[in-house]
Design a protein around this motif. Structure first.
Motif, short mmCIF file in Angstrom:
data_model
loop_
_atom_site.label_atom_id
_atom_site.label_comp_id
_atom_site.label_asym_id
_atom_site.label_seq_id
_atom_site.Cartn_x
_atom_site.Cartn_y
_atom_site.Cartn_z
N THR A 164 0.82 -1.17 0.08
CA THR A 164 0.10 0.14 -0.17
C THR A 164 0.83 1.27 -0.03
O THR A 164 0.44 2.22 -0.66
CB THR A 164 -0.98 -0.13 1.31
OG1 THR A 164 -1.85 -1.38 1.20
CG2 THR A 164 -1.53 1.31 1.43
N ARG A 222 2.41 1.61 -3.37
CA ARG A 222 1.52 1.98 -4.41
C ARG A 222 1.10 3.56 -4.28
O ARG A 222 0.96 4.16 -5.33
CB ARG A 222 0.19 1.05 -4.30
CG ARG A 222 -0.92 1.42 -5.35
CD ARG A 222 -2.14 0.40 -5.58
NE ARG A 222 -2.75 0.30 -3.83
CZ ARG A 222 -2.81 -0.79 -3.38
NH1 ARG A 222 -2.03 -1.88 -3.67
NH2 ARG A 222 -3.14 -0.52 -2.07
N GLU A 270 -1.43 0.37 -9.48
CA GLU A 270 -1.63 -1.12 -8.95
C GLU A 270 -1.38 -1.97 -10.06
O GLU A 270 -0.51 -3.09 -9.98
CB GLU A 270 -3.03 -1.36 -8.54
CG GLU A 270 -3.38 -2.95 -8.34
CD GLU A 270 -2.48 -3.54 -7.12
OE1 GLU A 270 -2.48 -4.54 -7.26
OE2 GLU A 270 -1.89 -3.12 -6.40
N GLN A 299 1.56 -5.22 -10.05
CA GLN A 299 1.08 -6.55 -10.60
C GLN A 299 2.04 -7.10 -11.66
O GLN A 299 2.62 -8.07 -11.52
CB GLN A 299 -0.34 -6.49 -11.17
CG GLN A 299 -1.24 -6.36 -9.89
CD GLN A 299 -2.78 -6.38 -10.59
OE1 GLN A 299 -2.88 -6.71 -11.81
NE2 GLN A 299 -3.79 -6.23 -10.00
#
Length: 535
Positions: free
Chosen positions: A320, A323, A371, A375
């Motif tokens: 988090t 990000r 995100e 990924q």
């Protein structure tokens, strides 16, 4: 007098910047034997260069072909441009020295950046050079020593100053590489792990190698949003404190808030040069860069090994935080997601991402752009090469025309049929040099004269590298030569279809051997790994 090869009726642009002149060029035993009126001489091979320019083979001052030339020994993307020497080891990345951790540790950390299929076992520059030459290469390689290689070999991969023991080991390994013929030390101070090196660390390593004749410091500086001036100031400080010449890599303005301020950036170079520092820079003729998704991620998140980086992406709280910082943008400037296009993917599962920007990938996955970046980084084990459209044409033209500029593609020597076959590499891999000769010399408004352009591609980088045997069309020098048509030479590589050879370059010779003959790659492999002081 009989020659192995005679290049007849050409216009010689000799690489010094001096005016062109009409002359024939005679080659024997891989050397330029004579330059003059030679049409009545005997020769085993005669090449008609009527209406063509005969120039020194281009020296790509900034390349990343350390591994790709083992996969693609023909170096087709560069050979067809007229490049006869690739300067490797830029931005801190070299596949040596291995140090106590061995080649496996080095490859585990840098293999994702030095893209290739080779699983290397070598430890030193000599070992790597032997692998190159035993395999055979069509063009030459001039190796620099990478700071990241030193860090991994010594264990200095955390976000902190190096310890005395680590610095001692880095200096020992640096001396070993310089003794083996490395041309310089290179850093990548905005990418991990080189970015963890402090100014004092770099000064100490540079000072330890400055006594080697011709040694210099090449830097992918600590650039980033808001750092355009401090990055240059640090490079100058390192050069002045260490007493070593400086080569500033791929100068450009990528912070959209300061587009058009080229004169502001070059002023410190000029003042440092006037004060006695030997400082120059290289650049390439495109309004897009090559980068990786990792350059969107804060450096603290990449500390240590790739496994540790991946573990941070798996931890919910840490992910988090990462990000949030990716979303906000490093330096406080939010990324323009639609300008970041995936160029290369190693996994089959994500192959459909090639050619798509972050916005498109995020929409397909139903997640926010930050995100989507995390990924894909995780799925690709930390390596997602991209091209980023982040500069403007006026700045490119300004930096190209400056007296301190030479040319470096920042690309790799590859082929349309090797590991990059299904990738969309930056067009600079295939088009840098013909693009300059066509778009910035011939087309209006011109930025460079033909003589100045060739100088920035040949004689000038040869000076920086202290090469005594290349970079000029001169009797006695090695016959690394290119023959091109100044009326038609042009790049054909595009963003959508980059694997396209240029027009107008029918002949490229390396040590007198045709590597490109009538526009066709011959498959010959006369190249070698050059060494500082011997090239």
């Amino acid at each position: 007098m009989a020659f192995d090869t005679l290049i007849l009726n050409g216009t010689v642009v000799d690489g010094t910047g001096a005016p062109r002149f009409n002359a024939d060029v005679g080659i024997t035993n891989g050397r330029i034997e004579a330059v003059g009126a030679l049409s009545h001489a005997e020769a085993a091979r005669r090449i008609d260069a009527t209406d063509h320019v005969v120039a020194p083979g281009f020296i790509d001052m900034h390349s990343h072909s350390d591994i790709t030339l083992l996969d693609d020994p023909g170096g087709e993307s560069k050979a067809h441009q007229g490049v006869t020497t690739e300067v490797t080891g830029n931005c801190s990345y070299t596949p040596w020295p291995a140090g106590e951790g061995g080649p496996e540790a080095l490859q585990k950390n840098l293999g994702r950046t030095l893209i290739g299929s080779i699983k290397w076992k070598w430890h030193t520059l000599d070992d790597w050079a032997n692998a190159m030459e035993s395999n055979g290469i069509s063009i030459n390689v001039a190796p620099q020593l990478g700071h990241a290689g030193l860090q991994i070999a010594s264990g200095a991969v955390e976000d902190r100053p190096a310890t005395p023991d680590e610095l001692r080991e880095m200096k020992r390994l640096a001396a070993e590489a310089m003794e083996m013929g490395a041309f310089s030390l290179s850093t990548g101070l905005s990418v991990a792990p080189s970015a963890y090196g402090t100014t004092d660390d770099i000064v100490e390593i540079c000072a330890s190698i400055r006594h080697y004749e011709g040694a210099f410091y090449a830097t992918h500086a600590r650039v980033g949003n808001g750092l355009h001036m401090s990055a240059i100031a640090e490079a100058i400080e390192i050069g002045q404190r260490a007493g070593i010449p400086v080569q500033f890599s791929h100068l450009a303005i990528t912070d959209r808030r300061v587009y058009g301020q080229g004169e502001t950036l070059t002023e410190p170079f000029e003042k440092a040069s006037e004060a006695g520092l030997d400082i120059t820079y290289d650049m390439y003729p495109y309004t897009a860069a090559g980068a990786g998704y990792n350059q969107l991620v804060p450096l603290w998140a990449q500390e240590g090994s790739i496994a540790e980086f991946m573990a941070r992406l798996q931890d919910p709280a840490t992910r988090t935080r990462i990000r949030d910082e990716v979303r906000a943008g490093l330096g406080g400037l939010s990324p323009q997601w639609e300008t970041w296009y995936v160029a290369f993917i190693q996994s089959e599962e994500n192959r459909d991402c090639v050619g798509k920007n972050v916005t498109e990938i995020a929409e397909e996955r139903g997640v926010e752009p930050a995100e989507a970046v995390l990924q894909l980084l995780y799925e690709e084990n930390g390596s997602v090469p991209t091209r980023v459209h982040n500069r403007v044409e006026d700045d490119v033209r300004y930096f190209m025309g400056h007296d301190l500029a030479m040319i470096g593609s920042d690309g790799r020597a590859v082929s349309p049929h090797g590991p990059y076959e299904n990738a969309l590499p930056h067009p600079r891999f295939y088009g840098t040099y013909p693009r300059i000769l066509g778009r910035y010399v011939r087309e209006e408004p011109a930025v460079l004269t033909l003589e100045n352009a060739v100088y920035k591609m040949t004689g000038f980088p040869a000076q920086r590298l202290h090469m005594k045997d290349r970079g000029l069309v001169k009797e006695g020098l090695t016959a690394d030569l290119v023959v091109f048509d100044p009326a038609t030479v042009i790049d054909n590589s595009t963003w959508e279809d980059p694997h396209q050879y240029p027009d107008g370059i029918p002949y490229v010779l390396v040590k007198g051997v045709p590597v490109v003959d009538e526009g066709v790659h011959t498959g010959a492999r006369p190249g070698k790994v050059l060494r500082r002081g011997e090239a």
